[in-house]
Scaffold this motif. Structure first.
Motif, PDB file in Angstrom:
ATOM      1  N   HIS A  50       0.869  -1.171   0.000  1.00  0.00           N
ATOM      2  CA  HIS A  50       0.000   0.000   0.000  1.00  0.00           C
ATOM      3  C   HIS A  50       0.907   1.223   0.000  1.00  0.00           C
ATOM      4  CE1 HIS A  50      -2.463   3.220   1.765  1.00  0.00           C
ATOM      5  NE2 HIS A  50      -3.493   2.601   1.208  1.00  0.00           N
ATOM      6  N   GLN A  51       0.801   2.075  -1.022  1.00  0.00           N
ATOM      7  CA  GLN A  51       1.712   3.198  -1.104  1.00  0.00           C
ATOM      8  C   GLN A  51       0.999   4.434  -1.628  1.00  0.00           C
ATOM      9  OE1 GLN A  51       4.875   2.211  -3.823  1.00  0.00           O
ATOM     10  NE2 GLN A  51       3.535   0.965  -5.068  1.00  0.00           N
ATOM     11  N   LYS A  52       1.559   5.573  -1.264  1.00  0.00           N
ATOM     12  CA  LYS A  52       0.992   6.842  -1.722  1.00  0.00           C
ATOM     13  C   LYS A  52       2.085   7.901  -1.734  1.00  0.00           C
ATOM     14  CE  LYS A  52      -0.627   8.034   2.959  1.00  0.00           C
ATOM     15  NZ  LYS A  52      -1.815   8.399   3.759  1.00  0.00           N
ATOM     16  N   ARG A  53       1.779   9.023  -2.418  1.00  0.00           N
ATOM     17  CA  ARG A  53       2.694  10.171  -2.477  1.00  0.00           C
ATOM     18  C   ARG A  53       2.006  11.380  -1.845  1.00  0.00           C
ATOM     19  NH1 ARG A  53       4.350  10.560  -8.684  1.00  0.00           N
ATOM     20  NH2 ARG A  53       2.086  10.392  -8.861  1.00  0.00           N
ATOM     21  N   ILE A  54       2.790  12.129  -1.067  1.00  0.00           N
ATOM     22  CA  ILE A  54       2.259  13.302  -0.370  1.00  0.00           C
ATOM     23  C   ILE A  54       3.137  14.504  -0.706  1.00  0.00           C
ATOM     24  CG2 ILE A  54       1.703  14.304   1.878  1.00  0.00           C
ATOM     25  CD1 ILE A  54       1.547  11.436   2.987  1.00  0.00           C
ATOM     26  N   LYS A  55       2.515  15.609  -1.144  1.00  0.00           N
ATOM     27  CA  LYS A  55       3.255  16.833  -1.415  1.00  0.00           C
ATOM     28  C   LYS A  55       3.527  17.570  -0.107  1.00  0.00           C
ATOM     29  CE  LYS A  55       1.768  17.743  -6.158  1.00  0.00           C
ATOM     30  NZ  LYS A  55       1.095  18.707  -7.084  1.00  0.00           N
ATOM     31  N   LEU A  56       4.792  17.963   0.090  1.00  0.00           N
ATOM     32  CA  LEU A  56       5.191  18.693   1.281  1.00  0.00           C
ATOM     33  C   LEU A  56       5.716  20.067   0.879  1.00  0.00           C
ATOM     34  CD1 LEU A  56       7.203  15.938   3.207  1.00  0.00           C
ATOM     35  CD2 LEU A  56       4.804  16.541   3.518  1.00  0.00           C
ATOM     36  N   ASP A  57       5.385  21.084   1.672  1.00  0.00           N
ATOM     37  CA  ASP A  57       5.913  22.425   1.443  1.00  0.00           C
ATOM     38  C   ASP A  57       6.577  22.886   2.733  1.00  0.00           C
ATOM     39  OD1 ASP A  57       6.554  24.989   0.771  1.00  0.00           O
ATOM     40  OD2 ASP A  57       4.585  25.493  -0.071  1.00  0.00           O
ATOM     41  N   GLU A  58       7.918  22.811   2.745  1.00  0.00           N
ATOM     42  CA  GLU A  58       8.683  23.144   3.947  1.00  0.00           C
ATOM     43  C   GLU A  58       9.343  24.510   3.831  1.00  0.00           C
ATOM     44  OE1 GLU A  58      11.319  19.850   4.127  1.00  0.00           O
ATOM     45  OE2 GLU A  58       9.842  18.514   5.072  1.00  0.00           O
ATOM     46  N   GLY A  59       8.791  25.399   2.989  1.00  0.00           N
ATOM     47  CA  GLY A  59       9.331  26.739   2.828  1.00  0.00           C
ATOM     48  C   GLY A  59      10.429  26.850   1.806  1.00  0.00           C
ATOM     49  N   LYS A  60      10.893  25.710   1.266  1.00  0.00           N
ATOM     50  CA  LYS A  60      11.950  25.711   0.255  1.00  0.00           C
ATOM     51  C   LYS A  60      11.426  25.157  -1.065  1.00  0.00           C
ATOM     52  CE  LYS A  60      15.563  24.969   3.724  1.00  0.00           C
ATOM     53  NZ  LYS A  60      16.687  24.101   4.157  1.00  0.00           N
ATOM     54  N   GLY A  61      10.116  25.269  -1.260  1.00  0.00           N
ATOM     55  CA  GLY A  61       9.513  24.691  -2.453  1.00  0.00           C
ATOM     56  C   GLY A  61       8.933  23.322  -2.136  1.00  0.00           C
ATOM     57  N   GLU A  62       8.083  22.858  -3.002  1.00  0.00           N
ATOM     58  CA  GLU A  62       7.412  21.583  -2.784  1.00  0.00           C
ATOM     59  C   GLU A  62       8.365  20.403  -3.007  1.00  0.00           C
ATOM     60  OE1 GLU A  62       3.914  21.215  -5.131  1.00  0.00           O
ATOM     61  OE2 GLU A  62       2.673  22.380  -3.743  1.00  0.00           O
ATOM     62  N   THR A  63       8.265  19.438  -2.117  1.00  0.00           N
ATOM     63  CA  THR A  63       8.954  18.165  -2.285  1.00  0.00           C
ATOM     64  C   THR A  63       7.921  17.051  -2.156  1.00  0.00           C
ATOM     65  OG1 THR A  63       9.477  18.039   0.086  1.00  0.00           O
ATOM     66  CG2 THR A  63      11.140  19.011  -1.379  1.00  0.00           C
ATOM     67  N   MET A  64       8.282  15.875  -2.610  1.00  0.00           N
ATOM     68  CA  MET A  64       7.361  14.750  -2.593  1.00  0.00           C
ATOM     69  C   MET A  64       7.819  13.721  -1.558  1.00  0.00           C
ATOM     70  SD  MET A  64       4.509  13.977  -4.165  1.00  0.00           S
ATOM     71  CE  MET A  64       4.617  14.765  -5.779  1.00  0.00           C
ATOM     72  N   GLN A  65       6.895  13.348  -0.698  1.00  0.00           N
ATOM     73  CA  GLN A  65       7.164  12.287   0.282  1.00  0.00           C
ATOM     74  C   GLN A  65       6.521  10.999  -0.212  1.00  0.00           C
ATOM     75  OE1 GLN A  65       5.117  12.159   4.184  1.00  0.00           O
ATOM     76  NE2 GLN A  65       7.168  12.100   5.097  1.00  0.00           N
TER      77      GLN A  65
END
Length: 471
Positions: free
Chosen positions: A330-345
């Motif tokens: 079971h897998q998924k991708r989550i967009k993160l915004d840590e102030g340095k642009g979006e990254t993917m978890q």
């Protein structure tokens, strides 16, 4: 719509009762700068060296790496040939061979070069293919005595599909050429996968899209046959959603996977085929999942809402003691915004391990909690691998934690109990944080070989994995 994921794993059992792993590491190999490089082991050659390939982000092999049996030294052989594209590399009956392609007039030619010491032999033409714009796919028999090659035609509107097939021996002498002229339309969405057996039978597993449905066939071709054999993979009232395969010791093709009735993302049960070399179904079975398993894997809310496994992705298949094991994550991708642009978890929450008897009936279903998370690496470290250690099934998983890779081993014993331990002490001899590329572990006669990477994935090493008794 999901792609088919195919996985072959040549099974060996290590005749020890212990679970502890011993690993010897080679000197560092530097494939290149950046994460686009890949280092994949092929195995051990007759020269006693361990051989791997380096490829770029497009999957093109650029170098061979040969590591001596003491793991102390390595050499690289560049694969850069004018107007040629490197297609594949294998160890055939102990000899390392590299295949390249080149367009010459109306033909696409396949060349072969054997690695001899630190050099490559002169190129030898083994195939001239008359289908313009075609793609080649290769499959070596597990024992290295045969090679299967197919060439499928590109999509041409209004034209039926053709697949050219070749069966060669370990000296690359042609044993059989055969053209598959199919009556189905040459669809844009199609997958053709060759599977070469130890007996010289070439299977082709085919999927193509027809409307909203996937269609699946298995073809078999051998040296003596005058025509091909075909099996249409159909289920009773259900649609195949995803599948994996493996060859058994009788050179039968085992196929297992999940089915659905509405959405291909919701798995409602599993199915199983055992096909002989004429594609006759020796065994067939399909099983619906029971509620208790789905509640364990998905929770009550999702079970009531979907009635199946939701957004799982099939992983790999393994044969042991006349049982068939396969896994899905079971897998998924989550967009993160840590102030340095979006990254993917990238997250893998749970894994299911499905065990079927030889006749395809369920033996057991198990759910393993993974809780794997990694960021900015396309999920490279969220890998897992089934192995047989002693007589016990094990699943190895990587976990990226605080800048380090933690390796865990989950065992499923004969009484079906599950236990997880940490194995990160196998990295204690390395001078920097690193982990194993579990996806590319290969079986050897007396253990396994696996590429190891540092956390930045710009330096690699080969690890020889074996088991030892607990003290």
């Amino acid at each position: 719509m999901k792609k088919i994921l195919f996985s072959v794993f040549t099974l060996i059992s290590i005749g020890m009762f212990a679970q502890k792993l011993d690993v010897r590491w080679s000197t560092l190999v530097e494939p290149g700068v950046g994460k686009s490089q890949h280092f994949i082991p092929l195995g051990q050659s007759d020269e006693e060296s361990f051989v791997g390939t380096i490829s770029n982000s497009k999957g093109t092999i650029t170098e061979l790496v040969k590591i001596d049996s003491d793991l102390n030294n390595n050499i690289k052989i560049k694969l850069d040939f004018e107007e040629e594209t490197t297609e594949a590399s294998f160890i055939l009956h102990g000899r390392v061979v590299v295949f390249t392609s080149k367009t010459e007039g109306n033909y696409k030619t396949i060349y072969a070069r054997f690695a001899e010491g630190n050099n490559l032999s002169e190129p030898r033409v083994i195939i001239k293919n008359s289908i313009k714009g075609s793609k080649f796919h290769f499959s070596a028999a597990p024992n290295g005595k045969y090679l299967g090659i197919i060439s499928d035609a590109p999509y041409l509107k209004g034209k039926n599909e053709e697949i050219l097939t070749w069966i060669l021996d370990d000296q690359l002498n042609e044993k059989r050429f055969y053209k598959l002229a199919l009556t189905n339309k040459n669809m844009k969405v199609k997958i053709n996968v060759p599977v070469m057996s130890n007996s010289g039978d070439l299977y082709i597993i085919k999927r193509y899209k027809n409307g909203s449905d996937n269609n699946y066939y298995v073809f078999s071709i051998n040296e003596a046959s005058e025509r091909h054999q075909r099996k249409t993979l159909t289920l009773m009232g259900k649609r195949i959603a995803d599948l994996v395969y493996a060859l058994d010791y009788s050179n039968h093709l085992r196929i297992a996977g999940f089915y659905s009735s509405h959405s291909y993302n919701v798995y409602e049960g599993d199915f199983y085929f055992e096909l002989d070399n004429t594609t006759k179904a020796v065994q067939f079975q399909q099983n619906s999942f029971d509620g208790s398993f789905l509640i364990e894997a998905e929770g009550k809310k999702n079970y009531k809402k979907y009635g199946g496994l939701m957004n799982f992705k099939i992983n790999e298949m393994l044969l042991l003691d006349d049982h068939v094991y396969f896994t899905a994550n079971h897998q998924k991708r989550i967009k993160l915004d840590e102030g340095k642009g979006e990254t993917m978890q990238y997250v893998k929450n749970k894994m299911v391990v499905i065990c079927l008897k030889k006749n395809g009936e369920p033996s057991f279903y198990k759910t393993i909690t993974l809780n794997q998370e990694s960021t900015g690496d396309y999920g490279f470290w969220n890998q897992n691998k089934m192995l047989v250690l002693g007589d016990t099934l094990s699943v190895l998983t990587n976990h990226k934690v605080n800048g380090k890779i933690v390796l865990k081993q989950t065992t499923i014993s004969k009484d079906k109990s599950v236990q997880t331990i940490e194995l990160s002490d196998i990295f204690l001899l390395k001078e920097q944080p690193m982990g194993i590329d579990l996806k590319n572990i290969k079986a050897l006669k007396d253990g396994f070989i696996a590429p190891g990477w540092n956390i930045h994935r710009n330096k690699a090493t080969i690890g020889l994995i074996s088991t030892s008794a607990k003290e």
